[in-house]
Each structure stands twice: as C-alpha cells, then as structure tokens.
Design a protein around this motif. Structure first.
Motif, PDB file in Angstrom:
ATOM      1  N   ARG A   1      -9.278   1.396  -0.755  1.00 50.96           N
ATOM      2  CA  ARG A   1      -7.908   1.673  -1.147  1.00 50.96           C
ATOM      3  C   ARG A   1      -7.466   0.764  -2.275  1.00 50.96           C
ATOM      4  NH1 ARG A   1      -4.454   3.063   4.285  1.00 50.96           N
ATOM      5  NH2 ARG A   1      -5.790   4.785   4.930  1.00 50.96           N
TER       6      ARG A   1
ATOM      7  N   SER B   1       6.453  -1.715   8.105  1.00 51.95           N
ATOM      8  CA  SER B   1       5.700  -0.525   8.507  1.00 51.95           C
ATOM      9  C   SER B   1       4.240  -0.734   8.166  1.00 51.95           C
ATOM     10  CB  SER B   1       6.186   0.703   7.746  1.00 51.95           C
ATOM     11  OG  SER B   1       7.566   0.777   7.791  1.00 51.95           O
TER      12      SER B   1
ATOM     13  N   ARG C   1       1.288  -6.173   4.991  1.00 50.40           N
ATOM     14  CA  ARG C   1      -0.167  -6.296   5.115  1.00 50.40           C
ATOM     15  C   ARG C   1      -0.661  -6.011   6.525  1.00 50.40           C
ATOM     16  NH1 ARG C   1      -2.115 -11.515   4.210  1.00 50.40           N
ATOM     17  NH2 ARG C   1      -0.018 -12.332   4.429  1.00 50.40           N
TER      18      ARG C   1
ATOM     19  N   VAL D   1      -2.131  -3.126   9.215  1.00 48.87           N
ATOM     20  CA  VAL D   1      -2.781  -1.820   9.189  1.00 48.87           C
ATOM     21  C   VAL D   1      -3.117  -1.403  10.619  1.00 48.87           C
ATOM     22  CG1 VAL D   1      -4.989  -2.930   8.782  1.00 48.87           C
ATOM     23  CG2 VAL D   1      -4.747  -0.544   8.303  1.00 48.87           C
TER      24      VAL D   1
ATOM     25  N   GLU E   1       0.198   0.236   7.451  1.00 47.14           N
ATOM     26  CA  GLU E   1      -0.559   1.339   6.884  1.00 47.14           C
ATOM     27  C   GLU E   1      -1.394   1.953   7.996  1.00 47.14           C
ATOM     28  OE1 GLU E   1      -1.495  -1.718   3.398  1.00 47.14           O
ATOM     29  OE2 GLU E   1      -2.911  -0.076   3.632  1.00 47.14           O
TER      30      GLU E   1
ATOM     31  N   ASP F   1       6.016   5.663   4.209  1.00 42.16           N
ATOM     32  CA  ASP F   1       5.847   4.633   3.181  1.00 42.16           C
ATOM     33  C   ASP F   1       5.567   3.310   3.844  1.00 42.16           C
ATOM     34  OD1 ASP F   1       8.579   6.261   1.752  1.00 42.16           O
ATOM     35  OD2 ASP F   1       6.500   6.357   1.059  1.00 42.16           O
ATOM     36  N   PRO F   2       4.323   2.890   3.830  1.00 44.79           N
ATOM     37  CA  PRO F   2       4.053   1.605   4.450  1.00 44.79           C
ATOM     38  C   PRO F   2       4.515   0.457   3.565  1.00 44.79           C
ATOM     39  CG  PRO F   2       2.064   2.512   3.540  1.00 44.79           C
ATOM     40  CD  PRO F   2       3.113   3.540   3.317  1.00 44.79           C
TER      41      PRO F   2
ATOM     42  N   PHE G   1       3.607  -2.564   1.944  1.00 46.77           N
ATOM     43  CA  PHE G   1       2.391  -3.301   1.628  1.00 46.77           C
ATOM     44  C   PHE G   1       2.595  -4.798   1.735  1.00 46.77           C
ATOM     45  CE2 PHE G   1       0.160   0.284   0.913  1.00 46.77           C
ATOM     46  CZ  PHE G   1       0.681   1.102  -0.077  1.00 46.77           C
TER      47      PHE G   1
ATOM     48  N   THR H   1      -4.086   2.167  -4.592  1.00 47.44           N
ATOM     49  CA  THR H   1      -2.913   2.529  -3.791  1.00 47.44           C
ATOM     50  C   THR H   1      -1.953   1.377  -3.658  1.00 47.44           C
ATOM     51  OG1 THR H   1      -4.257   1.996  -1.878  1.00 47.44           O
ATOM     52  CG2 THR H   1      -3.977   4.307  -2.397  1.00 47.44           C
ATOM     53  N   TYR H   2      -2.438   0.164  -3.881  1.00 42.43           N
ATOM     54  CA  TYR H   2      -1.550  -0.973  -3.733  1.00 42.43           C
ATOM     55  C   TYR H   2      -0.820  -1.305  -5.018  1.00 42.43           C
ATOM     56  CZ  TYR H   2      -4.083  -1.521   0.537  1.00 42.43           C
ATOM     57  OH  TYR H   2      -4.646  -1.299   1.756  1.00 42.43           O
TER      58      TYR H   2
END
Lengths: 357, 297
Positions: free
Chosen positions: B169, A251, A284, A286, A253, A278-279, A281, B174-175
């Motif tokens: 961010r 997913s 990576r 966006v 961001e 909920d992305p 991370f 946030t990460y």
C-alpha cells in the motif's frame, strides 16, 4: 510393496529368525489348521523358508507375522531402511545440485494444501463484469458509495459473563462507532426494527457458552445479509504478549486477505462495511481479516514504517478466529429465513483440499 | 373402621412411611394427593379419612375428595370434580363442593388452586418467549476443527502477510504524502531526471551548465531524511503516540535483530537502516508463533 528394496541386513536377521519363523509356522499351522486363509499363508511361509536364504519374496508383508513383537521389530527395521534410503537420495540430489551449480533444474515447489486446493468454480475473476455489477447493486452498495456511515451495535446472548463482556468492550474499542448494549432478554427480531429506526447499520451478537464467547451473528441492518460465525481462540488484550498500548479513536485501515470466491467476497464486504470508509492514517492502526483454509483470523495492529522497505507491526487489541457457519439473505430469522449458504459438515469436510471461502 | 389416629401414630412418628422425606428442618410428604406437601397430622392423606386436594393434569385442574364412606372401596375412593377455567368460578365450585368441610382443608385447597393457576399462566407466557436451543457438540469434530485451525494459523503467516500488504500500500501511494522517505520513488525521480537531463544536455550542452547533476553522497541523504523522520515525529499529535513510538522502537528491536542496540531512538535506527542498506539487508524476524496459546486456557 516396496520390499524389493530391502537390502542384505534384513536377510541376515531373517536367517537368524528362520528357525523362529519355522517354529512360528508350525505353531500357526497347529492353531489354525482349518482356515483356508491361514493355510495359504503357512504355505507361503513354507515357500519363504525355502527361499528366504536370499531375500523375501515380494508377496511378503510385515503384517503377516503373527507375533506382535516380531512384527513390530520387522516394521521398525523396515522404517529405518526407508529412512536411510530417503536420506541417501536427498544427499545425492544435493550433490548433483551443487555440482551443476547454475544449470541445476529449479527446485521443486513443495505441495501445500493451498497449492493443491481444488479449483472452486465460484472464484472471482477480478475483471468479471457481472460480479462488478452485482457488487455495485447489492446491499453494501450504499456503504461503498459513501452514502452511509457504519454504526455498530454490539450485544450478547442472555446473561453474559466475564470474558464475553470484556470481549465486547474490546471489540467496541476496536470498531469505531460501536456501542455495547446489555441484552436483557430481548428478542432479536424485536431489536432489529428498533435498530433500523435509530440508524444503526450493523448488529453484532456475541453468543456465549460456558463463560467464553463462541459464536457471532453479524447482521447488516437495513435488510442486509446475516452471517453466523463460530468464534474460537479469543485472546483478550491482557492475554496478548508484547502488545502495545490501547487503541486510540482513530479509524483503522482494513486488510482483507485471501477472499477469493463469491461467498468470500460477500463476507469480505460484510467485514469491510463495519469500518468507516476513510481511515485515519495518522492513527496507524490496521485491522486484518485474513482467510486461510476457511478460517478467518482477525488481528488488530499498529504499524510503523521504518523505511520504505520495512515495516514494524505491534499487536494491540483482541484477536480471534471465525469460521463461517451460515449466510442468510435477509436479517436474522432462523425459522423462515432464506439461507444463501449453510455449512454442511459431511459434504464440505469430506475433501481436505476444498474450501469455500 | 378407619382409625386415623392409630395410622398417624404409626406412620407419622414411630415407624416407616414410604412417602415421608426427612430433611434437617422439615418433613415432606411425597404422596401425590397431599395438599400441602408437608408431613403433618392434618395434611397426611393416609391418616385423614376426610380429605380433599387439587391436582392438575395437562392444564386442567381437578378437585379430588375422599370421604370415610368410601374408605372400603379403594377404586372409588377419590371423587374427581373438574374445575372451571375461570378462576372465580372455580373458587366458587371449590366452596360448593367442600361446604361443611373443615376450614383447614378448604383454605389449603384454595391456596393450592391459586398457586397452580399461577404457574400455568407462567408456563404459557414462557412458551411465547424465546426458547434456548441446545446444540450438541461432537468432540471429535471439535478437536478436528481445532487442529485444522492451528495448522491454518501456521500456514497463514499473518505477520508477514500484513507487513507485505502494508508495504504494497505504501508503494502504491495510498498514504499520500505522509511518509516522506520513499527513496524508491526518489531514486526513480532521480533516474527520470537523469534521463531528462541527459537528453536535455545533449541539446543544450553549452547553455545550461548551472544545472549540474549532483550525485549526492549518502550522508547528505541521511541528514535530509533524518530531518524528514523528525518531521514525521512531529506529525504525531498526542504525546501518547510519541511515547509509543519510543516504546515501539524498543519493542521492534526485539522483533528484528537488525537493530541490535537497545534503547536506540527511531531516527538512529533509521540511520542505521540507511547505512546498512548500502551493504546487505538482512531481516531477521523472530516470530514466536502463538501456537501454544491455543493450548493453554
């Protein structure tokens, strides 16, 4: 008129042209001896000829020369003079600035359209309670309270061709939980209750004109607002230079830039609710919706942090720009729907510095 | 007298008929009373003194009949009979009216009537379905919008905006703990520790000499951070992403001429970045704005 600044050079030329001008005057007199306006002008020219040995009187304007070539030449000269003066002014200022060094006054900020934007009274104040309350109870509250997961159904207008089909596929790869369905001539009003029954949260209809997608209807499903956009500058993946590999299933961001008014906020939430809350991370990736002067630019990137002050981004995925045409309160109903906002070209395009989003 | 054969001889074959449309394979007849639409001896309304057709007006079907007795009165030549809306009843009506008429005309009339009712049904169905609305585009407006869009794109500076947002961010955390290099935070933590240890050392000078502040040299920092970076590499689960990273590393070098070596690994670039941070941090980004893209289609 700025003509007081005209220096000597033009006068020299004017002397050369005095005879011609006299001739001109005679000709003009001969031609239009009757009309009063020209008579006045010819009178002025007589006066000018009497005085033009020194400078043009301030009432002279280049547009009064009847001969096109000469008028053009005079205009060009005028422009050159102005440019020279501007350049001199700039040099002077620069020298002064260098001379003053630290004490120089701060540089003036150039005027941009964003600077000069007409203040919109519906601009959202981040601390406004009323807005916070509204947003807590509007149609997206279910999403933002994590009650629902977005499920998107992407379809097209009748008989999609080439680019539109590929665009839909790429969109589906960018938005998680998105499915593409072929339209088959069904009416939207009949599709909508079926989608609601199958727990879809969004319906996206890509409209096509002459092989190219040109419109987008984004409908939030259980009774949500419907936004109609004009789509332009669609670039599919293979048309993007220096792009990365295909997006993965993570997913992405979401970045929403520059949505400042109430309307902008609604649209921003509309976009935000497309993606899961909920992305990943790890992925990576966006997705960016950037609003600039009422155009919403969509980009899809993969980023990597090289160090804590630098990040590199690489564009994947399709890119397109949207312009909002109308926002409707309920689901898609073009005849009886209640429109919250409609683009009225004459009113809204009149001022260059007024924007809606 | 009506000389049908003579008329047909003239208009059918030898001379001109204004209703005739000739194509490579067939001849058509544009006369509105023609029953089949082809140019034939038996279908020509001009060269048949006994003739019948079905015509439709605003959803209503009529049977037109022409007999030789009325050939001299052109105004009254065609007898018009309204057919019922019921299909079977209408067929019966046709039969009744055309009783004792040649088979050909009766048959063709019924065929034509069937076809007409079918297309009327289809028309009624289509009206209920979705109708496509054509919206005219104004060329001026479109070109104006296009231009505005281009200007807006240039003003937007998308890449910069996205990067800024991502860095913010990262700063805000946030990460979480994924990226271990926030040296900023590290420095802050160091500073905090300094303050704390200063205040502590004032109090507990004699006691704690074990807790010495070590000003760590840059190299050591690099190594530890390098290892962190390698850890980050391990974070990537799929091999695709590893490949991507190396290709990304290569591609980012195109973008920022800060790293000028070709084909350097990301750890190296991080190291270089670290070293260079001591001196001057200049970030050159060659942005090729895709303005031209909107022009070439």
């Amino acid at each position: 008129m700025d003509f007081n600044e005209v220096p000597v050079t033009s006068e020299r030329k004017s002397k050369k042209k005095k005879n011609k001008k006299a001739g001109n005057k005679r000709v003009s007199e001969a031609e239009n001896g009757e009309s009063a306006g020209v008579e006045k002008k010819s009178e002025e020219k007589i006066m000018e000829n009497g005085e033009s040995s020194a400078a043009f009187p301030p009432t002279f304007s280049v547009s009064e020369i009847k001969n096109k070539q000469r008028r053009h030449m005079m205009f060009m000269k005028l422009k050159q003079e102005k440019r020279k003066q501007k350049l001199q002014l700039r040099k002077k200022k620069k020298k002064e600035r260098a001379a003053l060094g630290d004490k120089a006054p701060p540089k003036e900020v150039p005027k941009t359209i964003e600077n000069q934007r007409v203040f919109d009274e519906t601009t959202v104040d981040p601390e406004d309670e009323e807005i916070a309350f509204d947003e807590g109870t509007d149609e997206f509250s279910a999403y933002f309270n994590r009650l629902t997961n977005p499920q998107v159904l992407i379809t097209t207008s009748d008989r999609p061709r080439g680019k539109t089909v590929r665009f839909c596929e790429q969109l589906a790869s960018v938005i998680p939980n998105a499915h593409v369905y072929y339209r088959r001539g069904l009416a939207l009003k009949k599709i909508i209750p079926q989608c609601v029954a199958r727990n879809f949260t969004y319906l996206m209809v890509v409209n096509e004109d002459r092989l190219v997608p040109n419109g987008l209807v984004l409908c939030h499903l259980p009774d949500g607002p419907t936004a109609h956009f004009k789509v332009s500058s669609v670039r599919l993946r293979k048309e993007i230079k220096r792009r990365g590999k295909d997006p993965t299933e993570h997913s992405p961001e979401v970045i929403l830039n520059n949505f400042s008014t109430r309307l902008g906020h609604t649209i921003a939430r509309l976009f935000a609710a497309l993606f899961p809350q909920d992305p990943n991370f790890v992925g990576r990736q966006v997705a960016t919706f950037h609003n600039q002067r009422d155009f919403i630019f969509f980009r899809f990137h993969r980023y990597i942090f090289k160090n804590e002050k630098k990040v590199g981004i690489q564009e994947l995925g399709p890119r397109f720009t949207l312009k909002l045409r109308s926002l409707q309160k309920g689901t898609f109903d073009s005849k009886y729907g209640e429109y919250e906002w409609v683009l009225k070209r004459h009113e809204m395009d009149a001022c260059r510095r007024k924007f809606q989003l | 007298m009506q000389h049908d054969d003579v008329i047909w001889d003239i208009i059918g074959n030898k001379q001109f008929c204004s209703f005739k449309v000739k194509t490579k394979s067939q001849n058509f007849c544009r006369n509105e009373f023609n029953i089949t639409g082809l140019c034939n001896r038996s279908s020509c309304p001009l060269s048949n003194s006994q003739y019948a057709t079905i015509r439709e007006e605003k959803g209503q079907c009529f049977l037109y009949m022409k007999v030789i007795e009325r050939a001299a009165f052109p105004a009254r030549m065609w007898e018009k009979v309204k057919l019922s809306k019921n299909y079977e009843k209408a067929l019966e009506q046709i039969d009744q009216n055309l009783i004792y008429w040649p088979r050909f005309i009766r048959h063709k009339c019924k065929q034509r009537f069937t076809k007409i009712t079918q297309y009327l049904i289809r028309m009624r169905k289509l009206v209920l379905k979705r109708q496509r609305k054509l919206v005219p585009l104004s060329r001026k407006v479109e070109s104006r919008e296009k231009r505005k869009e281009e200007k807006a794109l240039i003003a937007a500076q998308l890449d910069n905006a996205i990067e800024k947002e991502l860095l913010e961010r990262l700063k805000q955390g946030t990460y979480g703990d994924i990226y271990n290099f926030p040296v900023h935070a590290f420095d802050k933590a160091l500073e905090q520790q300094d303050h704390e240890s200063e205040s502590e050392s004032e109090e507990e000078e004699a006691e704690e000499e074990v807790e010495q502040r070590e000003f760590v040299a840059e190299d050591e920092v690099e190594e530890s951070d390098l290892s962190d970076f390698e850890d980050m590499n391990k974070l990537k689960t799929s091999s695709d992403e590893e490949e991507q990273e190396s290709s990304e590393g290569e591609e980012q070098q195109e973008e920022s001429s800060d790293e000028e070596e070709a084909g350097a690994s990301t750890s190296k670039s991080a190291a270089r970045g670290r070293k260079r941070r001591a001196f001057v941090e200049i970030e050159y980004e060659r942005e090729v704005e895709p303005v031209s893209k909107s022009r070439d289609f």
